[in-house]
Design a protein around this motif. Structure first.
Motif, PDB file in Angstrom:
ATOM      1  N   HIS A 137      10.925   4.943 -10.994  1.00  0.00           N
ATOM      2  CA  HIS A 137       9.757   4.203 -10.489  1.00  0.00           C
ATOM      3  C   HIS A 137       9.418   4.566  -9.041  1.00  0.00           C
ATOM      4  O   HIS A 137       8.598   3.899  -8.417  1.00  0.00           O
ATOM      5  CB  HIS A 137      10.028   2.697 -10.575  1.00  0.00           C
ATOM      6  CG  HIS A 137      10.309   2.215 -11.969  1.00  0.00           C
ATOM      7  ND1 HIS A 137       9.305   1.937 -12.870  1.00  0.00           N
ATOM      8  CD2 HIS A 137      11.470   1.975 -12.612  1.00  0.00           C
ATOM      9  CE1 HIS A 137       9.842   1.542 -14.011  1.00  0.00           C
ATOM     10  NE2 HIS A 137      11.159   1.557 -13.893  1.00  0.00           N
ATOM     11  N   ALA A 138      10.019   5.622  -8.530  1.00  0.00           N
ATOM     12  CA  ALA A 138       9.883   5.955  -7.107  1.00  0.00           C
ATOM     13  C   ALA A 138       8.433   6.164  -6.681  1.00  0.00           C
ATOM     14  O   ALA A 138       8.066   5.864  -5.533  1.00  0.00           O
ATOM     15  CB  ALA A 138      10.708   7.205  -6.780  1.00  0.00           C
ATOM     16  N   ARG A 139       7.595   6.684  -7.587  1.00  0.00           N
ATOM     17  CA  ARG A 139       6.219   7.009  -7.211  1.00  0.00           C
ATOM     18  C   ARG A 139       5.228   5.901  -7.574  1.00  0.00           C
ATOM     19  O   ARG A 139       4.016   6.084  -7.458  1.00  0.00           O
ATOM     20  CB  ARG A 139       5.796   8.313  -7.911  1.00  0.00           C
ATOM     21  CG  ARG A 139       6.669   9.508  -7.562  1.00  0.00           C
ATOM     22  CD  ARG A 139       6.506   9.924  -6.126  1.00  0.00           C
ATOM     23  NE  ARG A 139       7.488  10.924  -5.716  1.00  0.00           N
ATOM     24  CZ  ARG A 139       7.593  11.397  -4.486  1.00  0.00           C
ATOM     25  NH1 ARG A 139       6.761  10.979  -3.555  1.00  0.00           N
ATOM     26  NH2 ARG A 139       8.518  12.290  -4.177  1.00  0.00           N
ATOM     27  N   LYS A 140       5.734   4.765  -8.004  1.00  0.00           N
ATOM     28  CA  LYS A 140       4.862   3.635  -8.308  1.00  0.00           C
ATOM     29  C   LYS A 140       4.644   2.780  -7.051  1.00  0.00           C
ATOM     30  O   LYS A 140       5.372   2.898  -6.064  1.00  0.00           O
ATOM     31  CB  LYS A 140       5.475   2.778  -9.416  1.00  0.00           C
ATOM     32  CG  LYS A 140       5.535   3.471 -10.769  1.00  0.00           C
ATOM     33  CD  LYS A 140       6.107   2.539 -11.827  1.00  0.00           C
ATOM     34  CE  LYS A 140       6.167   3.215 -13.189  1.00  0.00           C
ATOM     35  NZ  LYS A 140       6.768   2.339 -14.220  1.00  0.00           N
ATOM     36  N   TYR A 141       3.651   1.910  -7.138  1.00  0.00           N
ATOM     37  CA  TYR A 141       3.414   0.937  -6.074  1.00  0.00           C
ATOM     38  C   TYR A 141       4.116  -0.377  -6.448  1.00  0.00           C
ATOM     39  O   TYR A 141       4.355  -0.646  -7.639  1.00  0.00           O
ATOM     40  CB  TYR A 141       1.915   0.701  -5.881  1.00  0.00           C
ATOM     41  CG  TYR A 141       1.201   1.880  -5.257  1.00  0.00           C
ATOM     42  CD1 TYR A 141       1.183   2.033  -3.869  1.00  0.00           C
ATOM     43  CD2 TYR A 141       0.571   2.838  -6.050  1.00  0.00           C
ATOM     44  CE1 TYR A 141       0.542   3.123  -3.284  1.00  0.00           C
ATOM     45  CE2 TYR A 141      -0.069   3.934  -5.478  1.00  0.00           C
ATOM     46  CZ  TYR A 141      -0.080   4.067  -4.089  1.00  0.00           C
ATOM     47  OH  TYR A 141      -0.704   5.153  -3.512  1.00  0.00           O
ATOM     48  N   PRO A 142       4.445  -1.207  -5.456  1.00  0.00           N
ATOM     49  CA  PRO A 142       5.154  -2.456  -5.752  1.00  0.00           C
ATOM     50  C   PRO A 142       4.500  -3.308  -6.838  1.00  0.00           C
ATOM     51  O   PRO A 142       5.191  -3.883  -7.680  1.00  0.00           O
ATOM     52  CB  PRO A 142       5.162  -3.181  -4.402  1.00  0.00           C
ATOM     53  CG  PRO A 142       5.211  -2.071  -3.397  1.00  0.00           C
ATOM     54  CD  PRO A 142       4.343  -0.986  -3.992  1.00  0.00           C
TER      55      PRO A 142
ATOM     56  N   HIS B 288       0.816  -1.222   0.000  1.00  0.00           N
ATOM     57  CA  HIS B 288       0.000   0.000   0.000  1.00  0.00           C
ATOM     58  C   HIS B 288       0.848   1.269   0.000  1.00  0.00           C
ATOM     59  O   HIS B 288       0.304   2.380  -0.045  1.00  0.00           O
ATOM     60  CB  HIS B 288      -0.920   0.006   1.224  1.00  0.00           C
ATOM     61  CG  HIS B 288      -0.186   0.029   2.532  1.00  0.00           C
ATOM     62  ND1 HIS B 288       0.586  -1.030   2.955  1.00  0.00           N
ATOM     63  CD2 HIS B 288      -0.081   0.989   3.490  1.00  0.00           C
ATOM     64  CE1 HIS B 288       1.118  -0.732   4.127  1.00  0.00           C
ATOM     65  NE2 HIS B 288       0.737   0.484   4.465  1.00  0.00           N
ATOM     66  N   LEU B 289       2.165   1.109   0.037  1.00  0.00           N
ATOM     67  CA  LEU B 289       3.055   2.274   0.034  1.00  0.00           C
ATOM     68  C   LEU B 289       3.797   2.370  -1.295  1.00  0.00           C
ATOM     69  O   LEU B 289       4.203   1.352  -1.866  1.00  0.00           O
ATOM     70  CB  LEU B 289       4.083   2.172   1.159  1.00  0.00           C
ATOM     71  CG  LEU B 289       3.572   2.185   2.608  1.00  0.00           C
ATOM     72  CD1 LEU B 289       4.751   2.096   3.568  1.00  0.00           C
ATOM     73  CD2 LEU B 289       2.749   3.436   2.881  1.00  0.00           C
ATOM     74  N   LYS B 290       3.996   3.588  -1.766  1.00  0.00           N
ATOM     75  CA  LYS B 290       4.800   3.785  -2.966  1.00  0.00           C
ATOM     76  C   LYS B 290       6.245   3.367  -2.680  1.00  0.00           C
ATOM     77  O   LYS B 290       6.668   3.263  -1.526  1.00  0.00           O
ATOM     78  CB  LYS B 290       4.732   5.243  -3.414  1.00  0.00           C
ATOM     79  CG  LYS B 290       3.346   5.635  -3.917  1.00  0.00           C
ATOM     80  CD  LYS B 290       3.270   7.100  -4.290  1.00  0.00           C
ATOM     81  CE  LYS B 290       1.860   7.449  -4.793  1.00  0.00           C
ATOM     82  NZ  LYS B 290       1.729   8.885  -5.114  1.00  0.00           N
ATOM     83  N   ILE B 291       6.995   3.134  -3.754  1.00  0.00           N
ATOM     84  CA  ILE B 291       8.363   2.635  -3.614  1.00  0.00           C
ATOM     85  C   ILE B 291       9.197   3.545  -2.717  1.00  0.00           C
ATOM     86  O   ILE B 291       9.888   3.083  -1.801  1.00  0.00           O
ATOM     87  CB  ILE B 291       9.025   2.492  -5.006  1.00  0.00           C
ATOM     88  CG1 ILE B 291       8.289   1.430  -5.851  1.00  0.00           C
ATOM     89  CG2 ILE B 291      10.500   2.147  -4.859  1.00  0.00           C
ATOM     90  CD1 ILE B 291       8.125   0.081  -5.204  1.00  0.00           C
TER      91      ILE B 291
END
Length: 243
Positions: A130-135, A92-95
């Protein structure tokens, strides 16, 4: 850096997972732990940072006795990075948040410090875009690289890897191993449970071979691959290297 002395571990009264295991890992050394399934490899490295308790013997990490009741285990685990077979990212947390969370909660870093550290590490593993993506938006190989970056964000004195490529598609394995090779060459102290013998032959200083909870061989990689002493290790290598 890591001293393991005469460690025994039991699951219940009848199954002994580790039998009189003794070895050590020096600062800057890369030790690969291999062996057949069920041989105790993962159990051994999980004992190093007390994710698994053990019944007898002693483990000392950088002068800290792991099995001393007075040892602050969360503090110890913050200093010994752990990368699992399954990436264990918070879905549920961004990268970037996955990397920042423990830095802020455990190390007490400010939001700005944690973000700067995280951004630099994501850049290092090739994932800053990809820092703002989700896993779930990343491939398995990318998620595992995030997991390595997350462990490094805590400035560990040593890194433990528990079969970090075994859940990955073949195409993704090399991208994770490349990051691990770079870490090894930078002098990170590492214990790596893996079947990737190419990685072992490239960067390991020593190879530990386990079977039925025992350390059967603990040898320099040249000796292990060149002339393993035990019949069990010879048989294992003949099977794993023939493909």
């Amino acid at each position: 850096m890591i001293e393991i002395s005469h460690v025994d571990k039991w699951y219940g009264p009848s199954f002994q997972a580790l039998r009189d295991c003794t070895t050590s890992v020096s600062k800057g050394e890369v030790v690969v732990v291999c062996g057949p399934s069920g041989s105790g490899k993962s159990t051994l490295i999980k004992c190093v940072n007390a994710l698994e308790p053990f019944q007898s013997g002693e483990i000392v990490v950088d002068g800290i006795r792991v099995n001393d009741p007075k040892t602050d285990l969360p503090k110890l685990r913050a200093r010994v990075g752990m990368v699992f077979q399954h990436f264990e990212l918070f879905p549920h947390l961004k990268i970037i948040e996955n990397l920042c969370l423990a830095q802020q909660k455990v190390l007490g870093r400010s939001r700005e410090e944690a973000m700067a550290k995280s951004s630099g590490l994501l850049d290092r593993v090739g994932l800053n875009d990809h820092a703002r993506k989700y896993p779930a938006e990343l491939s398995g190989g990318q998620q595992q690289r995030v997991a390595i970056a997350r462990a490094l964000a805590m400035d560990p004195i040593a890194m433990l890897f528990d079969e970090p490529t075994s859940a990955l598609d073949p195409e993704m394995i090399s991208e994770v191993l490349d990051v691990m090779v770079d870490l090894a060459r930078e002098g990170m102290t590492m214990m790596v449970v893996t079947h990737e013998m190419g990685f072992a032959s490239k960067v390991a200083h020593r190879v530990i071979f386990m079977d039925k909870g025992e350390i059967v061989e603990d040898a320099l990689k040249e000796d292990f691959f060149g002339s393993p002493r035990s019949d069990r290790a010879q048989k294992f290598l003949s099977k794993i290297l023939s493909h």
